[in-house]
Enzyme design. Sequence first.
Site, mmCIF file in Angstrom:
data_model
loop_
_atom_site.group_PDB
_atom_site.id
_atom_site.type_symbol
_atom_site.label_atom_id
_atom_site.label_comp_id
_atom_site.label_asym_id
_atom_site.label_seq_id
_atom_site.Cartn_x
_atom_site.Cartn_y
_atom_site.Cartn_z
ATOM 1 N N ASP A 13 8.890 -125.263 -38.648
ATOM 2 C CA ASP A 13 10.075 -125.818 -38.436
ATOM 3 C C ASP A 13 10.182 -127.006 -39.049
ATOM 4 O O ASP A 13 11.362 -127.820 -38.974
ATOM 5 C CB ASP A 13 10.552 -125.322 -37.209
ATOM 6 C CG ASP A 13 10.093 -126.240 -36.028
ATOM 7 O OD1 ASP A 13 8.726 -126.878 -36.279
ATOM 8 O OD2 ASP A 13 10.274 -126.380 -34.903
ATOM 9 N N SER A 14 9.058 -127.545 -39.489
ATOM 10 C CA SER A 14 9.161 -128.941 -40.228
ATOM 11 C C SER A 14 10.167 -128.795 -41.480
ATOM 12 O O SER A 14 10.347 -129.915 -42.045
ATOM 13 C CB SER A 14 7.818 -129.382 -40.761
ATOM 14 O OG SER A 14 7.110 -128.408 -41.368
ATOM 15 N N GLU A 30 5.784 -123.270 -29.608
ATOM 16 C CA GLU A 30 5.423 -124.650 -29.168
ATOM 17 C C GLU A 30 5.378 -124.678 -27.582
ATOM 18 O O GLU A 30 6.234 -123.729 -27.184
ATOM 19 C CB GLU A 30 6.513 -125.694 -29.743
ATOM 20 C CG GLU A 30 6.255 -126.100 -31.079
ATOM 21 C CD GLU A 30 6.928 -127.328 -31.414
ATOM 22 O OE1 GLU A 30 7.846 -128.115 -30.400
ATOM 23 O OE2 GLU A 30 6.977 -127.501 -32.725
ATOM 24 N N GLU A 71 -1.765 -130.841 -31.803
ATOM 25 C CA GLU A 71 -1.155 -132.003 -32.596
ATOM 26 C C GLU A 71 -1.258 -133.408 -32.115
ATOM 27 O O GLU A 71 -0.659 -133.378 -31.075
ATOM 28 C CB GLU A 71 0.428 -131.753 -33.010
ATOM 29 C CG GLU A 71 1.061 -132.832 -33.996
ATOM 30 C CD GLU A 71 2.421 -132.253 -34.620
ATOM 31 O OE1 GLU A 71 2.697 -131.011 -34.463
ATOM 32 O OE2 GLU A 71 2.880 -132.995 -35.134
HETATM 33 O O1 KIV Z 1 6.554 -127.217 -38.269
HETATM 34 C C1 KIV Z 1 5.277 -127.570 -38.675
HETATM 35 O O2 KIV Z 1 5.294 -127.761 -40.043
HETATM 36 C C2 KIV Z 1 4.343 -127.623 -37.875
HETATM 37 C C3 KIV Z 1 2.932 -127.954 -38.462
HETATM 38 C C4 KIV Z 1 2.993 -129.436 -38.780
HETATM 39 C C5 KIV Z 1 1.829 -127.725 -37.527
HETATM 40 O O3 KIV Z 1 4.447 -127.201 -36.480
#
Ligand code: KIV
Length: 275
Positions: free
Chosen positions: A44-45, A115, A182
């Site tokens: 979700d990044s 998460e 993380e």
């Molecule tokens: O959303 C993401 O890209 C992530 C990674 C950085 C682990 O959760």
Amino acid sequence: MKNTVMTFRQAKEKNEKLAVLTAYDYSTAKIMDEAGINCILVGDSLGNVCLGYKDTLPVTMEDMLHHTKAVARAINNALLVTDMPFMSFQPSVYDAVTNAGRLVKEGGAAAIKLEGGREVCPHIEAITQASIPVMAHIGLTPQSVRSFGGFKVQGKDEAGARKILDAAKAVEQAGAFSVVLECVPAKLAALITRSVSIPTIGIGAGNACDAQVLVYQDMLGLFTDFTPKFVKRYASLGPQMRQAFTDYIKEVKEGVFPAPEHSFEAAEDFIDKLY
Ligand code: KIV
């Protein structure tokens, strides 16, 4: 070789490291897959690096599905994992299973990531019981940025470290096949890696983890709004792209591009007779 959740389990048993990267589009995912990446995470990044949001909270299920479908069309061997966006699983176990199901059924994901620690164990149990593998994510969980008061390293005091260790054991017990750590101290990540039988996937968690993950725009120097300490730049594509765009603009304006070799010819000279 095709990567599956079994590959992940076996890699930990054999003490073999796994490499994970994020991807959000067909072309990039194809190159990564060809390069031999073990796992592609549609994180979700994408809210930050593709959509320009300040954090991941506005990302929707439709966003995740759209990008997962593009990545799924590209890959042959990597394990495809998709993030469950904010509020797609938190409200209820029912929502969690239904939305995880959509990411697999409509998107083509092989597994999902969500998460949270002990509080999401009922969700992890229910999703795995629906035969969907779950990658857990603990430590700095960006969807909780508002309650953390910013993007801060977690587990820096005894109580915090104990909570993260407990979360790792809890998500393993709930059925997660792997767990992202993380932004936690390297020594804590090493302890967690020794304490659980599922692979740990580090991002800002030192090199004792069983696997590592990075956001690809960070490691290629494409996203420069901010660069976390844990990022290593393997290329600096941002400046190269800027130069290419500048050259293109100049050549178009000067009439240099397209050259004859970029143009099509008609075999007959009838075009001269057209009016
Ligand atoms: O959303 C993401 O890209 C992530 C990674 C950085 C682990 O959760």
